[in-house]
Design a protein around this motif. Sequence first.
Motif, short mmCIF file in Angstrom:
data_model
loop_
_atom_site.label_atom_id
_atom_site.label_comp_id
_atom_site.label_asym_id
_atom_site.label_seq_id
_atom_site.Cartn_x
_atom_site.Cartn_y
_atom_site.Cartn_z
N ARG A 1 18.42 7.33 0.73
CA ARG A 1 17.32 8.30 0.61
C ARG A 1 16.04 7.64 0.12
O ARG A 1 14.96 7.95 0.61
CB ARG A 1 17.71 9.42 -0.36
CG ARG A 1 18.52 10.50 0.24
CD ARG A 1 18.59 11.69 -0.72
NE ARG A 1 19.66 12.57 -0.34
CZ ARG A 1 20.82 12.65 -0.97
NH1 ARG A 1 21.06 11.92 -2.03
NH2 ARG A 1 21.75 13.47 -0.54
N LEU B 1 14.35 5.68 2.95
CA LEU B 1 13.69 6.58 3.91
C LEU B 1 12.45 7.21 3.29
O LEU B 1 11.40 7.30 3.92
CB LEU B 1 14.67 7.65 4.38
CG LEU B 1 15.85 7.13 5.20
CD1 LEU B 1 16.89 8.23 5.39
CD2 LEU B 1 15.39 6.59 6.54
N ARG B 2 12.54 7.63 2.03
CA ARG B 2 11.41 8.25 1.35
C ARG B 2 10.25 7.26 1.21
O ARG B 2 9.10 7.59 1.49
CB ARG B 2 11.84 8.76 -0.03
CG ARG B 2 10.75 9.48 -0.80
CD ARG B 2 11.22 9.89 -2.20
NE ARG B 2 11.90 8.85 -2.94
CZ ARG B 2 11.30 7.81 -3.54
NH1 ARG B 2 10.01 7.67 -3.46
NH2 ARG B 2 12.00 6.91 -4.20
N GLN C 1 18.61 14.03 7.43
CA GLN C 1 17.49 13.09 7.48
C GLN C 1 16.92 12.98 8.89
O GLN C 1 15.72 12.77 9.07
CB GLN C 1 17.92 11.71 6.97
CG GLN C 1 18.22 11.69 5.48
CD GLN C 1 17.03 12.08 4.63
OE1 GLN C 1 15.90 11.71 4.91
NE2 GLN C 1 17.28 12.84 3.58
N GLU D 1 13.13 13.60 9.89
CA GLU D 1 12.37 12.66 10.74
C GLU D 1 11.66 13.38 11.88
O GLU D 1 10.50 13.10 12.15
CB GLU D 1 13.31 11.60 11.34
CG GLU D 1 13.65 10.46 10.42
CD GLU D 1 12.46 9.60 10.06
OE1 GLU D 1 11.72 9.13 10.95
OE2 GLU D 1 12.28 9.36 8.86
#
Length: 194
Positions: free
Chosen positions: A24, A27-28, A155, A159
């Motif tokens: 996470r 990705l963040r 996720q 996206e």
Amino acid sequence: MSRATSTATPGLSPQFCFNERLLRDFLRLSRSTIDDSINQNLNALFTPAREGFDPSSTSVRQTDSSQGSTIDSTACQGFKDNVLFPSWQTRSDVLNYCAAVATSPDPEDPDLILRQTESAKDRERVVDERLDPYSARFFPREARTESLANLVRNQRNVEDIIRARTWGLVTERCSDSLTSWEEALNSWRERKQR
């Protein structure tokens, strides 16, 4: 224009994927570097002084915010090819890899024996719902592959939303064609493979 540091693919391993906090965070951080700050990134491409200063521009108040804010097409294309699309591709690669890990057997699952024990106890349990209507409730532990699959699914939805928003701003500021972000990304992938 600086190349984003988040475009480097992390060392992909099942341990990386199963560490959901780390996944996470990656990705963040990648999203915050490129997509969340898309206006700042696009503003950095805009060079209003390329024609030189016009003193008459200060005599009239500029009320049209879109006037003169179109970014040079070469700068836009460079940003998309060197920053935006590689960042999106890296995140897609990570999510695809983790999705493959989530659908693979997990022989190193630390909770496997505990889940099997709970399942066996549940099968042996005798339930009299007349005495306790809630006694039949049993919430088995979720395997870490199932948890990872849910995380990857969520996720990917995030996206899609973020890319649509980002692409909307890019097409608005760069006067791009009205292709979708999926078509633009696929076109970039094809150009990159040649």
